[in-house]
Write a protein that holds these residues in place. Structure first.
Motif, PDB file in Angstrom:
ATOM      1  N   MET A   1      42.410  29.601  46.240  1.00 36.88           N
ATOM      2  CA  MET A   1      42.437  30.857  45.532  1.00 36.88           C
ATOM      3  C   MET A   1      41.365  31.771  46.118  1.00 36.88           C
ATOM      4  O   MET A   1      40.248  31.355  46.359  1.00 36.88           O
ATOM      5  CB  MET A   1      42.154  30.590  44.052  1.00 36.88           C
ATOM      6  CG  MET A   1      42.459  31.738  43.142  1.00 36.88           C
ATOM      7  SD  MET A   1      42.193  31.246  41.418  1.00 36.88           S
ATOM      8  CE  MET A   1      43.533  30.085  41.255  1.00 36.88           C
ATOM      9  N   LYS A   2      41.700  33.040  46.368  1.00 38.36           N
ATOM     10  CA  LYS A   2      40.760  33.949  46.997  1.00 38.36           C
ATOM     11  C   LYS A   2      39.631  34.323  46.050  1.00 38.36           C
ATOM     12  O   LYS A   2      39.831  34.543  44.870  1.00 38.36           O
ATOM     13  CB  LYS A   2      41.480  35.222  47.453  1.00 38.36           C
ATOM     14  CG  LYS A   2      42.480  34.987  48.584  1.00 38.36           C
ATOM     15  CD  LYS A   2      43.102  36.287  49.015  1.00 38.36           C
ATOM     16  CE  LYS A   2      44.074  36.075  50.170  1.00 38.36           C
ATOM     17  NZ  LYS A   2      44.694  37.340  50.599  1.00 38.36           N
ATOM     18  N   THR A   3      38.441  34.392  46.598  1.00 34.21           N
ATOM     19  CA  THR A   3      37.296  34.854  45.826  1.00 34.21           C
ATOM     20  C   THR A   3      36.550  35.898  46.637  1.00 34.21           C
ATOM     21  O   THR A   3      36.616  35.916  47.867  1.00 34.21           O
ATOM     22  CB  THR A   3      36.333  33.707  45.475  1.00 34.21           C
ATOM     23  OG1 THR A   3      35.906  33.077  46.705  1.00 34.21           O
ATOM     24  CG2 THR A   3      37.007  32.676  44.599  1.00 34.21           C
ATOM     25  N   CYS A  51      55.347  34.431  32.316  1.00 34.15           N
ATOM     26  CA  CYS A  51      54.986  33.115  31.800  1.00 34.15           C
ATOM     27  C   CYS A  51      54.683  32.145  32.934  1.00 34.15           C
ATOM     28  O   CYS A  51      55.327  32.173  33.986  1.00 34.15           O
ATOM     29  CB  CYS A  51      56.124  32.564  30.936  1.00 34.15           C
ATOM     30  SG  CYS A  51      55.728  31.001  30.136  1.00 34.15           S
ATOM     31  N   ALA A  52      53.700  31.301  32.708  1.00 30.28           N
ATOM     32  CA  ALA A  52      53.381  30.199  33.616  1.00 30.28           C
ATOM     33  C   ALA A  52      53.098  28.977  32.769  1.00 30.28           C
ATOM     34  O   ALA A  52      52.663  29.087  31.623  1.00 30.28           O
ATOM     35  CB  ALA A  52      52.171  30.542  34.474  1.00 30.28           C
ATOM     36  N   ALA A  53      53.356  27.804  33.324  1.00 27.37           N
ATOM     37  CA  ALA A  53      53.136  26.579  32.551  1.00 27.37           C
ATOM     38  C   ALA A  53      52.818  25.421  33.474  1.00 27.37           C
ATOM     39  O   ALA A  53      53.242  25.383  34.634  1.00 27.37           O
ATOM     40  CB  ALA A  53      54.367  26.242  31.706  1.00 27.37           C
ATOM     41  N   VAL A  54      52.057  24.478  32.959  1.00 23.09           N
ATOM     42  CA  VAL A  54      51.837  23.191  33.609  1.00 23.09           C
ATOM     43  C   VAL A  54      52.146  22.112  32.582  1.00 23.09           C
ATOM     44  O   VAL A  54      51.993  22.326  31.377  1.00 23.09           O
ATOM     45  CB  VAL A  54      50.400  23.045  34.149  1.00 23.09           C
ATOM     46  CG1 VAL A  54      50.179  23.914  35.364  1.00 23.09           C
ATOM     47  CG2 VAL A  54      49.373  23.385  33.073  1.00 23.09           C
ATOM     48  N   LEU A 211      50.761  34.467  38.175  1.00 23.18           N
ATOM     49  CA  LEU A 211      50.172  33.795  37.022  1.00 23.18           C
ATOM     50  C   LEU A 211      50.256  32.284  37.180  1.00 23.18           C
ATOM     51  O   LEU A 211      49.313  31.554  36.875  1.00 23.18           O
ATOM     52  CB  LEU A 211      50.888  34.237  35.747  1.00 23.18           C
ATOM     53  CG  LEU A 211      50.330  33.751  34.413  1.00 23.18           C
ATOM     54  CD1 LEU A 211      48.904  34.243  34.211  1.00 23.18           C
ATOM     55  CD2 LEU A 211      51.226  34.219  33.268  1.00 23.18           C
ATOM     56  N   GLN A 212      51.393  31.815  37.696  1.00 25.24           N
ATOM     57  CA  GLN A 212      51.580  30.377  37.906  1.00 25.24           C
ATOM     58  C   GLN A 212      50.599  29.840  38.943  1.00 25.24           C
ATOM     59  O   GLN A 212      50.026  28.755  38.774  1.00 25.24           O
ATOM     60  CB  GLN A 212      53.011  30.087  38.351  1.00 25.24           C
ATOM     61  CG  GLN A 212      53.324  28.604  38.499  1.00 25.24           C
ATOM     62  CD  GLN A 212      53.276  27.868  37.176  1.00 25.24           C
ATOM     63  OE1 GLN A 212      53.974  28.219  36.244  1.00 25.24           O
ATOM     64  NE2 GLN A 212      52.436  26.843  37.074  1.00 25.24           N
ATOM     65  N   LYS A 213      50.396  30.593  39.998  1.00 22.79           N
ATOM     66  CA  LYS A 213      49.464  30.145  41.044  1.00 22.79           C
ATOM     67  C   LYS A 213      48.055  30.003  40.480  1.00 22.79           C
ATOM     68  O   LYS A 213      47.370  28.997  40.719  1.00 22.79           O
ATOM     69  CB  LYS A 213      49.458  31.135  42.212  1.00 22.79           C
ATOM     70  CG  LYS A 213      48.521  30.736  43.350  1.00 22.79           C
ATOM     71  CD  LYS A 213      48.647  31.688  44.521  1.00 22.79           C
ATOM     72  CE  LYS A 213      47.664  31.300  45.627  1.00 22.79           C
ATOM     73  NZ  LYS A 213      47.855  29.930  46.120  1.00 22.79           N
ATOM     74  N   GLU A 217      46.058  26.165  39.888  1.00 23.68           N
ATOM     75  CA  GLU A 217      44.807  25.847  40.559  1.00 23.68           C
ATOM     76  C   GLU A 217      43.669  25.655  39.558  1.00 23.68           C
ATOM     77  O   GLU A 217      42.843  24.753  39.714  1.00 23.68           O
ATOM     78  CB  GLU A 217      44.478  26.944  41.568  1.00 23.68           C
ATOM     79  CG  GLU A 217      45.483  27.024  42.714  1.00 23.68           C
ATOM     80  CD  GLU A 217      45.083  28.019  43.785  1.00 23.68           C
ATOM     81  OE1 GLU A 217      43.891  28.395  43.831  1.00 23.68           O
ATOM     82  OE2 GLU A 217      45.962  28.414  44.566  1.00 23.68           O
ATOM     83  N   ILE A 218      43.644  26.476  38.524  1.00 31.34           N
ATOM     84  CA  ILE A 218      42.586  26.372  37.527  1.00 31.34           C
ATOM     85  C   ILE A 218      42.726  25.094  36.716  1.00 31.34           C
ATOM     86  O   ILE A 218      41.728  24.479  36.317  1.00 31.34           O
ATOM     87  CB  ILE A 218      42.601  27.626  36.627  1.00 31.34           C
ATOM     88  CG1 ILE A 218      42.012  28.807  37.392  1.00 31.34           C
ATOM     89  CG2 ILE A 218      41.846  27.384  35.318  1.00 31.34           C
ATOM     90  CD1 ILE A 218      42.193  30.131  36.722  1.00 31.34           C
TER      91      ILE A 218
END
Length: 408
Positions: A1-3, A51-54, A211-213, A217-218
């Protein structure tokens, strides 16, 4: 993920919750799935939300997960989430899948939405069929409001002793972005993922794919870094809804304020994860393990989670015993290669092992520290510059009592 190298400012929303962002309502009520406590809840967005989900990594997955995956896959938008406690609707075959679809369809009809705009989540006992007559009656009684967060939070609990919520804010394009969350989880916690349900709302404008990406990663640094008892559930799910009502330009990885949003999501996820670990079944202490000096972040995360998940470490913490030998012993079976002679271990600021050699310390001082409600174990290696953290709790007599009669 870019920072990016920049100042990131996140502000806590005092007494914030899942309804702190604009455009969300919630409800919770007693539908009769359990004796007296609330057991059916709903989150509703004013508009369709990205929406995003894990989900749980267990090969045994409950019916609601399959239905929710299908809903999200259809358009990438969700407007409502229907959740029940008491019954997991797991290992219930074709009937269980039919019941999960019926929950979705009934909620959609109640609020005049397309079926695929509804996500479904369940938690509770595995292998029992849903009481669909009570579910359907309960759905008809649900009336989400702007002050329904507490009712929703209580409706999703099982053996939890407290509700879990958090909210924070940041600025994107000069617009105030708010994020709120609610979660449940107390036992069967060992993600990838845990017996936990997490729901996060935000009024940020962001596409589902981005949002999913961010969430995926988080999750590896937050929800997947907690453990209570080493067991993984069939129903674990974290769902994020973003309805765009804050009015910012759409967030992507190339947006200059992308790091702000990522930090917002990480802080929300981490705080909910820590609340779950803290409320482990029978737990009296939250345990945080920080590992530094590994070659890779993954190695640090594995070591940290192995330590915090060790029953011997957990029982030592419960007994306020500074038995650091259990810590380094658990590290030895983690699968991560390191030099024991370069290992330093400390309980808070109390060093008990220095470069592989026992360090003199006050047992009384260590015991006093380990009697605190939050314990931090710091492990320093000299293999590299990476670091990782995990959270868990102590293991008590009450854990056995709770799980020996879970179905009672």
């Amino acid at each position: 993920m870019k920072t990016l190298e920049r100042n990131i400012t996140i502000q806590l929303v005092k007494q914030g919750n899942i309804l702190s962002p604009k455009g969300f309502k919630a409800a919770g009520l007693h539908a009769g799935l359990r004796y007296s406590k609330k057991d059916l809840g709903m989150i509703l967005s004013d508009t369709p939300a990205s929406c995003a989900a894990v989900y749980t990594q267990s090969v045994v997955q409950a019916a609601p997960l399959n239905v929710t995956k299908e809903s999200i896959h259809t358009e990438g938008k969700i407007q409502g989430v229907i959740v029940n406690s008491a019954c997991a609707n797991a290992c219930t075959g074709e009937q269980g899948l039919k019941d999960a679809y019926e929950m979705r369809n009934c909620a959609a009809a109640k609020f005049g939405l397309p079926d695929h705009y509804i996500a479904v989540a369940s938690t509770g006992v595995i292998g029992e069929f849903m009481k669909m007559d009570k579910i359907k009656q309960g759905i008809e009684l649900l009336e989400p409001t702007a002050d329904g967060a507490d009712d929703f939070e209580h409706a999703i609990l099982t053996t939890d002793t407290v509700t879990k919520h958090y909210a924070c804010q940041t600025e994107v394009d000069g617009k105030l972005i708010t994020m709120g969350g609610a979660a449940k989880g107390s036992g069967m916690i060992h993600p990838n993922m845990a017996t936990m349900l997490g729901f996060i709302t935000t009024d940020a404008n962001i596409a589902s794919a981005d949002l999913q990406k961010a969430l995926s990663e988080i999750t590896d640094e937050t929800f997947n870094q907690i453990t209570v008892d080493g067991d993984t559930s069939t129903n674990d799910m974290v769902l994020v809804l973003a309805n765009g009502q804050a009015g910012n330009s759409q967030l992507t990885e190339t947006h200059p304020d992308w790091p702000q949003f990522v930090a917002l999501l990480k802080q929300t996820s981490e705080n909910l994860a820590k609340e779950i670990a803290k409320d482990g079944e029978g737990a009296t202490k939250l345990v945080e393990v920080n590992v530094t000096g590994t070659q890779t972040k993954q190695e640090a995360q594995v070591l940290a989670k192995t330590i915090v998940g060790s029953n011997l470490v957990k029982t030592a913490v419960y007994g306020s015993d500074a038995n650091w030998g259990r810590i380094i012993a658990s590290m030895g079976r983690s699968g991560v290669t390191f030099n024991p002679g370069d290992t330093t271990i400390a309980f808070g600021e109390i060093t008990v092992l220095q470069n592989g050699v026992p360090a003199p310390f006050s047992e009384a001082e260590a015991k006093s520290y380990l009697e605190e409600p939050t314990i931090i174990i710091n492990v320093h290696l000299k293999e590299g510059t990476a670091a990782g953290t995990a959270w868990g709790c102590d293991l008590t007599y009450d854990y056995v009592k709770i799980n020996a009669s879970y179905r009672s």
